[in-house]
Structure formats: C-alpha cells, structure tokens
Enzyme design. Structure first.
Site, PDB file in Angstrom:
ATOM      1  N   HIS A   1      13.338   6.377 -15.593  1.00 57.95           N
ATOM      2  CA  HIS A   1      12.836   7.729 -15.377  1.00 57.95           C
ATOM      3  C   HIS A   1      13.887   8.632 -14.742  1.00 57.95           C
ATOM      4  O   HIS A   1      13.557   9.651 -14.135  1.00 57.95           O
ATOM      5  CB  HIS A   1      11.581   7.707 -14.501  1.00 57.95           C
ATOM      6  CG  HIS A   1      10.392   7.097 -15.172  1.00 57.95           C
ATOM      7  ND1 HIS A   1       9.146   7.054 -14.587  1.00 57.95           N
ATOM      8  CD2 HIS A   1      10.255   6.490 -16.383  1.00 57.95           C
ATOM      9  CE1 HIS A   1       8.287   6.446 -15.400  1.00 57.95           C
ATOM     10  NE2 HIS A   1       8.948   6.099 -16.496  1.00 57.95           N
TER      11      HIS A   1
ATOM     12  N   ASP B   1      11.189   2.616 -14.416  1.00 58.36           N
ATOM     13  CA  ASP B   1      10.815   3.770 -13.592  1.00 58.36           C
ATOM     14  C   ASP B   1      12.106   4.424 -13.095  1.00 58.36           C
ATOM     15  O   ASP B   1      13.142   4.296 -13.732  1.00 58.36           O
ATOM     16  CB  ASP B   1       9.905   3.324 -12.442  1.00 58.36           C
ATOM     17  CG  ASP B   1       8.923   4.415 -12.029  1.00 58.36           C
ATOM     18  OD1 ASP B   1       9.395   5.521 -11.689  1.00 58.36           O
ATOM     19  OD2 ASP B   1       7.707   4.173 -12.030  1.00 58.36           O
TER      20      ASP B   1
END
Length: 411
Positions: free
Chosen positions: A259, A236
C-alpha cells in the site's frame, strides 16, 4: 579468541568486529564474549521448540560482565520459537545478535495457547542492540491469514482477530537491524515503538500482496529513525509512520506490492503528532497507493514538515494522496469537523505511471484544511494513456512544473 564459525557467519562477525574497532579504539578483543544458542540446548531441526534454550542463552548474554557480547544463531539450522519476550536492561554495553540460521514461528495458532496473540518475538528495554546476518525470520503467517478469528483447535470458538506481529522493538535506543530477511508475518513484520536512534538497512521483507494487514515496518512514538536501502513487498503499507514520531528518514526503498509509504493513520486514538519526515529516492511499484498521509475525522494534533522527493512510481493505483477523511471500512465513518492539522508538506521530484486517472488527491478537512503544500516537478501519466487529473478539497499551497497541472490548490 578463536571463533570456529564457518561461511557467512564469519564474514558478518568479521565486519561487526572491524566496525567496533573503528568506533572504539580503546576497546580490545578480550572485551568480547561470544555465545552460541546450540551450546544452550537449541536443536535447530524446525520441529523442537528451541525457546527454552534461547531464553537460557539470553539470560547469560544479558547478565554477562563483558562489555560487548555476541549471540550466534548458526547457519544451516532452523530454530522453532514459540512467542516470547527478550527483556533488558542488560549489563553489556553492546549486544549483537548474529542471525545466520532461520528462525520460524509455530505453524499452528495453538502455538499461542495461553499467550497474547499480538506478537511473536519482542525485544524490550535493550540499548545498543544489533540484529544482523543473512538469516530469515519466518512468521508462518499463512496459518492466520485465511481466518484469523478462529481457533484451529476449536473452529466454533472465536478468538482475537489480529494475528501476531513478527518482531516488536520497544524502548530499544541505538538499535541496528541490518541484512536479515523477514517473510510471512501474520501481521506487521516490524514494529518500532518508543525507540530512539534507530537504523534499519539492507533488509528484505516479503509477504504475498493479498496478505491482510502485513505492514512492512511500523514506526510509532520513535525519534531519529533511519530506514534505507531495503526491499519491502507486503500486503499493506511498506512503511507507516505513526503518532509521536519525529526525525524519520527513509531512502532507497523498493516498495511493492503493498500500500505504498504512509504517514498515519493519525488521530483515531486522540491527539497525535508527526514531524520532520523525509522520504526520498524510493521506487514504488504495483501498489494500492504511492505516497500518502491519512488522518481520521475527529482526530487532534498535527503532522508537519514532511517531504516526499525523488520518488519513482510504476503502475501505482493512487500515486499521491492526502486523506483527512480516512475510514478504510467505509462503515460507521465519523462526520466530525475536527482533524489533525497538516502543514509544510512537499511532493517534489515525483514521476511515473498510474493505473488511475486521478493521480493526485489532496482531500482536506473543511474546517482545518491543509496548509503550505508544495507540488513541484511532479510528472505522472496513465498506464492506459488516458488523460490524468488532480483533485483538491480545501488544500492550500502552490504547484510548479507539474503534469497534470494542480490548479485546484488554493492560495
């Protein structure tokens, strides 16, 4: 005092003592007290729950009359710790946790029986705390990732769906974290909340790219934070800056997979602010997004004076994003005209490659919009050699020296 410690432990302690002498010229070695968790009964075999011994050691450290205290977690050992909180305030002016061995979480969700599943280890209300060394925190997140909603002792019984964050630092002012490695957290690896004057440096955070919600470092309600010269590879956000945070400087980060580096998400819980954030000289590789700001529809507050500069992108899916319509589930998304106001945002000196043809996406609220955006010396090309383009929705600002040309920006 003679410290009978070997190898890298002595090296780290030596550096720590030198730094203390440099910044505290009137302080003497007699003011240091050193404790070793083994002397409190910690076994370090990776099977015995060493938490009782750690808590005994912590009580002694926290109540010590010495002005500076070192808690040694020795090398060549693996300490199993069930979830717990190490609380202050403490009597010593400085507490240094020297992590040379490995610290591991339970390898079964049953280790959280009777306990909240939001965190593994919490450090709370401890000023002048340093956590450093070449040791490893292993969150054993793999036991949560496959099915976090099921109790592995009773597969038919649903429990909380959010796995535990590895390390939470709450209300810890003048915090220093450096040198350590964190791997396989069930959820976020580090959360800073309500902290002031924080430095995180030379750490490594590693979890598989497909591990769910495994943010590297989350910052919320914290000020004067510096995160630099570290490697973060997760499933993430490598770093996410949440509401209530200001004066945050991020530099020298190698991010990916993951991310990217994000501001937000903001506004889901009501009024939120973020200001004075600078992200510079970072490399972002093989990530879902590069640098982004994400806010929920219906939110209130503002994010301002944010700069991303000197960023190198390598095969990133969505290199530059402002998303004021953030709704990751794409289910029951709000259709609300209110939004967190965004202003004074600079994307400067960013270059590299994208897996997508739309390399810049500045999507802002139709009623609030984004103001004073600068896109300067940004050069992003397609990995596949395709033509690339920018998209803007109600984004106001200017662009200079960009490829692609960002002529969708409004005056």
């Amino acid at each position: 005092m003679v410290l009978l410690l070997a190898g890298t432990t002595m090296v780290y302690l030596g550096i720590f003592l030198v730094l203390l002498c440099m910044f505290s010229p009137v302080w003497s070695a007699d003011d240091i007290k050193t404790f070793n968790v083994v002397n409190f009964g910690a076994v370090g075999d990776g099977r015995t729950d060493d938490l009782p011994a750690f808590l005994k050691a912590w009580e002694t450290v926290c109540q010590s009359e010495s002005s500076r205290v070192i808690l040694v977690i020795p090398e060549k050992k693996k300490f199993l710790l069930t979830p717990s909180t190490f609380e202050g305030p403490c009597k010593p002016s400085f507490i240094h946790i020297q992590v040379s061995g490995n610290i591991i979480a339970p390898n079964s969700k049953s280790g959280w029986d009777g306990r909240a599943t939001n965190a593994w280890l919490i450090f709370e209300n401890i000023d002048h705390l340093t956590v450093n060394g070449n040791g490893v925190f292993d969150g054993q997140g793999h036991v949560w990732w496959s099915n976090p909603c099921l109790d592995d002792n009773n597969p038919s019984q649903e429990t909380q769906c959010k796995g535990p964050t590895a390390l939470i630092f709450r209300r810890c002012d003048r915090l220093r974290v450096w040198g350590v490695t964190l791997i396989r957290s069930a959820r976020s690896h580090i959360i800073l909340t309500a902290c002031n004057e924080v430095s995180i440096a030379n750490i490594r955070i590693m979890s598989p790219g497909d591990s769910p919600n495994t943010d590297g470092i989350d910052v919320s309600a914290s000020t004067n934070v510096r995160i630099h010269n570290s490697l973060i590879a997760t499933g993430d956000d490598c770093i996410a800056i949440g509401g209530g945070s200001s004066n945050v400087n991020i530099s020298g980060i190698t991010c990916g997979p993951g991310h990217g580096i994000s501001i937000g998400s903001l506004g889901e819980g009501g009024f939120e602010i973020v200001e004075d954030v600078r992200v510079r000289n970072c490399t972002i590789k093989d990530t879902l997004t590069g640098v982004r700001i994400k806010t929920w529809q219906g939110g209130k507050g503002y994010a301002r004076r944010i700069t991303f500069e000197g960023i190198k992108l390598v095969a990133v899916n969505n290199p530059i994003i402002i998303d004021q319509f953030y709704c990751p589930s794409r289910v029951n998304c709000k259709n609300d005209t209110a939004a967190v106001a965004l202003s004074d945002i600079a994307f400067r000196g960013i270059s590299g490659t994208s897996l997508m043809d739309e390399v810049i996406n500045l999507s802002c609220s139709e009623t609030v919009g984004c103001k004073n955006i600068l896109v300067d010396h940004v050069y992003i090309s397609s990995v596949k050699g395709n033509p690339v383009h920018a998209k803007c929705v109600n984004a106001h600002g200017r662009h200079t020296h960009t490829r692609p040309v960002v002529n969708c920006l409004l005056p």
